[in-house]
Design a protein around this motif. Structure first.
Motif, PDB file in Angstrom:
ATOM      1  N   PRO A 149       0.811  -1.228   0.000  1.00  0.00           N
ATOM      2  CA  PRO A 149       0.000   0.000   0.000  1.00  0.00           C
ATOM      3  C   PRO A 149       0.840   1.272   0.000  1.00  0.00           C
ATOM      4  O   PRO A 149       0.439   2.279  -0.591  1.00  0.00           O
ATOM      5  CB  PRO A 149      -0.827  -0.126   1.281  1.00  0.00           C
ATOM      6  CG  PRO A 149      -0.083  -1.102   2.142  1.00  0.00           C
ATOM      7  CD  PRO A 149       0.565  -2.048   1.195  1.00  0.00           C
ATOM      8  N   SER A 150       1.988   1.254   0.630  1.00  0.00           N
ATOM      9  CA  SER A 150       2.823   2.460   0.648  1.00  0.00           C
ATOM     10  C   SER A 150       3.313   2.811  -0.754  1.00  0.00           C
ATOM     11  O   SER A 150       3.396   3.992  -1.126  1.00  0.00           O
ATOM     12  CB  SER A 150       4.011   2.254   1.589  1.00  0.00           C
ATOM     13  OG  SER A 150       4.799   1.141   1.169  1.00  0.00           O
ATOM     14  N   ALA A 151       3.631   1.791  -1.551  1.00  0.00           N
ATOM     15  CA  ALA A 151       4.068   2.040  -2.929  1.00  0.00           C
ATOM     16  C   ALA A 151       2.922   2.597  -3.762  1.00  0.00           C
ATOM     17  O   ALA A 151       3.120   3.491  -4.595  1.00  0.00           O
ATOM     18  CB  ALA A 151       4.602   0.752  -3.552  1.00  0.00           C
ATOM     19  N   LEU A 152       1.703   2.094  -3.539  1.00  0.00           N
ATOM     20  CA  LEU A 152       0.545   2.600  -4.270  1.00  0.00           C
ATOM     21  C   LEU A 152       0.286   4.055  -3.924  1.00  0.00           C
ATOM     22  O   LEU A 152      -0.071   4.864  -4.797  1.00  0.00           O
ATOM     23  CB  LEU A 152      -0.688   1.746  -3.959  1.00  0.00           C
ATOM     24  CG  LEU A 152      -0.661   0.287  -4.442  1.00  0.00           C
ATOM     25  CD1 LEU A 152      -1.949  -0.418  -4.049  1.00  0.00           C
ATOM     26  CD2 LEU A 152      -0.468   0.225  -5.948  1.00  0.00           C
ATOM     27  N   ASP A 153       0.441   4.399  -2.651  1.00  0.00           N
ATOM     28  CA  ASP A 153       0.220   5.783  -2.231  1.00  0.00           C
ATOM     29  C   ASP A 153       1.234   6.741  -2.846  1.00  0.00           C
ATOM     30  O   ASP A 153       0.931   7.908  -3.108  1.00  0.00           O
ATOM     31  CB  ASP A 153       0.283   5.888  -0.705  1.00  0.00           C
ATOM     32  CG  ASP A 153      -0.890   5.190  -0.026  1.00  0.00           C
ATOM     33  OD1 ASP A 153      -1.927   4.998  -0.704  1.00  0.00           O
ATOM     34  OD2 ASP A 153      -0.752   4.817   1.160  1.00  0.00           O
ATOM     35  N   ALA A 154       2.437   6.231  -3.095  1.00  0.00           N
ATOM     36  CA  ALA A 154       3.520   7.102  -3.553  1.00  0.00           C
ATOM     37  C   ALA A 154       3.611   7.225  -5.071  1.00  0.00           C
ATOM     38  O   ALA A 154       4.322   8.095  -5.573  1.00  0.00           O
ATOM     39  CB  ALA A 154       4.854   6.588  -3.012  1.00  0.00           C
ATOM     40  N   LEU A 246      16.392  -7.880  -5.485  1.00  0.00           N
ATOM     41  CA  LEU A 246      15.047  -7.325  -5.605  1.00  0.00           C
ATOM     42  C   LEU A 246      14.097  -7.995  -4.615  1.00  0.00           C
ATOM     43  O   LEU A 246      14.183  -9.215  -4.397  1.00  0.00           O
ATOM     44  CB  LEU A 246      14.511  -7.548  -7.024  1.00  0.00           C
ATOM     45  CG  LEU A 246      15.235  -6.842  -8.174  1.00  0.00           C
ATOM     46  CD1 LEU A 246      14.606  -7.246  -9.494  1.00  0.00           C
ATOM     47  CD2 LEU A 246      15.178  -5.331  -7.990  1.00  0.00           C
ATOM     48  N   PRO A 247      13.149  -7.249  -4.042  1.00  0.00           N
ATOM     49  CA  PRO A 247      12.086  -7.886  -3.251  1.00  0.00           C
ATOM     50  C   PRO A 247      11.215  -8.759  -4.158  1.00  0.00           C
ATOM     51  O   PRO A 247      10.996  -8.426  -5.329  1.00  0.00           O
ATOM     52  CB  PRO A 247      11.296  -6.695  -2.691  1.00  0.00           C
ATOM     53  CG  PRO A 247      12.200  -5.511  -2.833  1.00  0.00           C
ATOM     54  CD  PRO A 247      13.048  -5.777  -4.038  1.00  0.00           C
ATOM     55  N   PHE A 248      10.720  -9.862  -3.618  1.00  0.00           N
ATOM     56  CA  PHE A 248      10.011 -10.821  -4.465  1.00  0.00           C
ATOM     57  C   PHE A 248       8.689 -10.250  -4.996  1.00  0.00           C
ATOM     58  O   PHE A 248       8.359 -10.437  -6.177  1.00  0.00           O
ATOM     59  CB  PHE A 248       9.743 -12.111  -3.686  1.00  0.00           C
ATOM     60  CG  PHE A 248       9.039 -13.153  -4.515  1.00  0.00           C
ATOM     61  CD1 PHE A 248       9.659 -13.730  -5.611  1.00  0.00           C
ATOM     62  CD2 PHE A 248       7.744 -13.543  -4.210  1.00  0.00           C
ATOM     63  CE1 PHE A 248       9.013 -14.681  -6.389  1.00  0.00           C
ATOM     64  CE2 PHE A 248       7.089 -14.498  -4.977  1.00  0.00           C
ATOM     65  CZ  PHE A 248       7.724 -15.073  -6.061  1.00  0.00           C
ATOM     66  N   LEU A 249       7.906  -9.561  -4.159  1.00  0.00           N
ATOM     67  CA  LEU A 249       6.619  -9.049  -4.624  1.00  0.00           C
ATOM     68  C   LEU A 249       6.801  -8.032  -5.744  1.00  0.00           C
ATOM     69  O   LEU A 249       6.043  -8.021  -6.726  1.00  0.00           O
ATOM     70  CB  LEU A 249       5.836  -8.432  -3.463  1.00  0.00           C
ATOM     71  CG  LEU A 249       5.289  -9.410  -2.429  1.00  0.00           C
ATOM     72  CD1 LEU A 249       4.536  -8.672  -1.329  1.00  0.00           C
ATOM     73  CD2 LEU A 249       4.370 -10.442  -3.083  1.00  0.00           C
ATOM     74  N   GLU A 250       7.799  -7.172  -5.612  1.00  0.00           N
ATOM     75  CA  GLU A 250       8.062  -6.202  -6.659  1.00  0.00           C
ATOM     76  C   GLU A 250       8.499  -6.904  -7.949  1.00  0.00           C
ATOM     77  O   GLU A 250       8.155  -6.474  -9.061  1.00  0.00           O
ATOM     78  CB  GLU A 250       9.127  -5.210  -6.203  1.00  0.00           C
ATOM     79  CG  GLU A 250       8.625  -4.130  -5.264  1.00  0.00           C
ATOM     80  CD  GLU A 250       8.430  -4.616  -3.821  1.00  0.00           C
ATOM     81  OE1 GLU A 250       8.539  -5.838  -3.571  1.00  0.00           O
ATOM     82  OE2 GLU A 250       8.188  -3.772  -2.931  1.00  0.00           O
ATOM     83  N   ALA A 283      11.701   0.755 -11.956  1.00  0.00           N
ATOM     84  CA  ALA A 283      11.965   2.167 -11.705  1.00  0.00           C
ATOM     85  C   ALA A 283      10.795   2.833 -11.001  1.00  0.00           C
ATOM     86  O   ALA A 283      10.984   3.692 -10.125  1.00  0.00           O
ATOM     87  CB  ALA A 283      12.274   2.882 -13.020  1.00  0.00           C
ATOM     88  N   ALA A 284       9.559   2.445 -11.352  1.00  0.00           N
ATOM     89  CA  ALA A 284       8.378   3.015 -10.698  1.00  0.00           C
ATOM     90  C   ALA A 284       8.352   2.675  -9.210  1.00  0.00           C
ATOM     91  O   ALA A 284       7.832   3.456  -8.401  1.00  0.00           O
ATOM     92  CB  ALA A 284       7.107   2.509 -11.387  1.00  0.00           C
ATOM     93  N   PHE A 285       8.910   1.535  -8.834  1.00  0.00           N
ATOM     94  CA  PHE A 285       9.019   1.166  -7.424  1.00  0.00           C
ATOM     95  C   PHE A 285      10.183   1.888  -6.726  1.00  0.00           C
ATOM     96  O   PHE A 285      10.359   1.738  -5.511  1.00  0.00           O
ATOM     97  CB  PHE A 285       9.229  -0.341  -7.282  1.00  0.00           C
ATOM     98  CG  PHE A 285       7.959  -1.143  -7.314  1.00  0.00           C
ATOM     99  CD1 PHE A 285       7.050  -1.085  -6.266  1.00  0.00           C
ATOM    100  CD2 PHE A 285       7.675  -1.970  -8.388  1.00  0.00           C
ATOM    101  CE1 PHE A 285       5.887  -1.831  -6.284  1.00  0.00           C
ATOM    102  CE2 PHE A 285       6.511  -2.723  -8.420  1.00  0.00           C
ATOM    103  CZ  PHE A 285       5.612  -2.647  -7.369  1.00  0.00           C
ATOM    104  N   GLY A 286      10.987   2.620  -7.491  1.00  0.00           N
ATOM    105  CA  GLY A 286      12.133   3.310  -6.910  1.00  0.00           C
ATOM    106  C   GLY A 286      13.301   2.400  -6.616  1.00  0.00           C
ATOM    107  O   GLY A 286      14.155   2.733  -5.773  1.00  0.00           O
ATOM    108  N   LEU A 287      13.378   1.266  -7.298  1.00  0.00           N
ATOM    109  CA  LEU A 287      14.426   0.282  -7.012  1.00  0.00           C
ATOM    110  C   LEU A 287      15.694   0.496  -7.830  1.00  0.00           C
ATOM    111  O   LEU A 287      16.688  -0.213  -7.618  1.00  0.00           O
ATOM    112  CB  LEU A 287      13.890  -1.133  -7.272  1.00  0.00           C
ATOM    113  CG  LEU A 287      12.729  -1.568  -6.370  1.00  0.00           C
ATOM    114  CD1 LEU A 287      12.154  -2.892  -6.849  1.00  0.00           C
ATOM    115  CD2 LEU A 287      13.201  -1.691  -4.924  1.00  0.00           C
ATOM    116  N   LEU A 288      15.668   1.451  -8.784  1.00  0.00           N
ATOM    117  CA  LEU A 288      16.819   1.642  -9.661  1.00  0.00           C
ATOM    118  C   LEU A 288      17.433   3.030  -9.501  1.00  0.00           C
ATOM    119  O   LEU A 288      18.088   3.541 -10.410  1.00  0.00           O
ATOM    120  CB  LEU A 288      16.410   1.427 -11.130  1.00  0.00           C
ATOM    121  CG  LEU A 288      15.730   0.094 -11.463  1.00  0.00           C
ATOM    122  CD1 LEU A 288      15.480  -0.012 -12.944  1.00  0.00           C
ATOM    123  CD2 LEU A 288      16.553  -1.076 -10.957  1.00  0.00           C
ATOM    124  N   ALA A 289      17.206   3.652  -8.335  1.00  0.00           N
ATOM    125  CA  ALA A 289      17.725   5.007  -8.128  1.00  0.00           C
ATOM    126  C   ALA A 289      19.248   5.034  -8.114  1.00  0.00           C
ATOM    127  O   ALA A 289      19.874   5.936  -8.670  1.00  0.00           O
ATOM    128  CB  ALA A 289      17.167   5.577  -6.830  1.00  0.00           C
TER     129      ALA A 289
END
Length: 334
Positions: A149-154, A246-250, A283-289
């Protein structure tokens, strides 16, 4: 839109799709700083990459099994060996020759050749096979996004992905339930007139067979879930093998988007488009910053592409062996 769709399936359209795929893969290759990767090559885990490759390979027999379950539910006299060989042949054509639907075209060919008198039922199982795979894929993506949910909010992008995935999943389930519940003879008059009595009778027979074999379709859904999860685990392992934890859900969400876009007929076998969608979602999850994460994500995308090509070439071996694996039925002498 209709003219564009027709153009994509002309020889010129196929050439354009080859060019799109080639350009996208070339772009990925050029984005990688190979000198930097050579400096850290000792950190790569080749056994883990091999394990990921094997896991992806396991999904193809499972795909054949899912399709065979659907074929048997329609009382079609085919063996698992037949479904397995045709699935591998479809994988080769889908990746290299005819574009996004080339594999389905190959499977249709063998349906028409080997199921005389039941061609419509055989082709219907292909459509159902595709639909089940897409609905399960979108359901997994929606569930994984709902758990973040935090990722959806952001992110507006991720909220849009969640709404799209949930709509496709629940819409597909609702549509399937409605089709199974209502007899085709009770469909609205304009639809019945457009289909005609012969097609309506064929559809009624197909739906009746589906109602009579609920266990086979539940099993097909379970197998489809296993296929996607194995594929996601393989990508998760490959990411760790190249130093990208990487996190599995992402990972599930990113690969769901990557596979979903391959349904668009804008490339050959989804090459390039799939890998680009994978990177965009991460990138949308912010994992490639971080720069190093971006570099290794590019390498991961190329590994995903290379794995697809490797198993498609295995399908090419089956294509060469097809005359012996799937001999055509002999026509009785007059």
């Amino acid at each position: 839109m209709r003219r564009l769709s027709a153009l994509l399936f002309t020889p010129a359209g196929r050439v354009a799709r080859y060019m799109v795929s080639g350009a996208l893969i070339l772009w990925l290759v050029l984005q990688v700083d190979w000198s930097r990767l050579r400096a850290v090559r000792g950190e790569f885990s080749w056994p883990t990459i091999l394990a990921a490759l094997v896991l992806v390979g396991v999904t193809f027999p499972l795909q054949a099994w899912r399709w065979w379950l659907l074929l048997r539910a329609q009382n079609l006299p085919v063996s698992l060996h037949w479904a397995h060989a045709v699935t591998w042949i479809g994988q080769f054509y889908n990746a290299f020759l005819l574009g996004g639907l080339g594999g389905d075209a190959a499977r249709v060919y063998y349906d028409v050749r080997d199921l005389p008198g039941r061609r419509a039922a055989g082709i219907a199982t292909l459509l159902l096979d595709r639909i089940i795979g897409l609905i399960v894929l979108m359901a997994i993506a929606a569930a994984a996004l709902a758990a973040r949910p935090s990722a959806l909010d952001a992110s507006n992008q991720l909220r849009g992905l969640f709404l799209t995935a949930a709509t496709v999943a629940f819409g597909g389930i609702f549509a399937a339930a409605a089709l199974l519940r209502f007899d085709p003879n009770r469909w609205p008059g304009p639809i019945r007139r457009a289909l005609g009595p012969d097609r309506l009778a064929g559809i009624a027979q197909l739906l009746a067979a589906m109602r009579a074999a609920p266990g086979a379709h539940v099993a097909a859904i379970a197998v489809s879930t296993a296929i996607w999860l194995l594929d996601f685990v393989a990508t998760w392992l490959a990411a760790r093998a190249v130093g990208l934890p990487l996190p599995f859900l992402e990972t599930c969400v990113a690969m769901s988007v990557a596979y979903a876009v391959t349904f668009l007929p804008i490339s050959v076998g989804g090459h390039g488009v799939r890998e680009g969608a994978l990177l965009a979602t991460l990138a949308a999850f912010g994992l490639l910053a971080a720069e190093v994460a971006h570099e290794r994500a590019l390498l991961l995308a190329l590994l995903v592409w290379a794995t697809t090509v490797f198993w498609s070439l295995v399908g090419g071996v089956v294509v060469l062996a097809a005359p012996r694996l799937l001999p055509a039925a002999r026509t009785p002498a007059p």
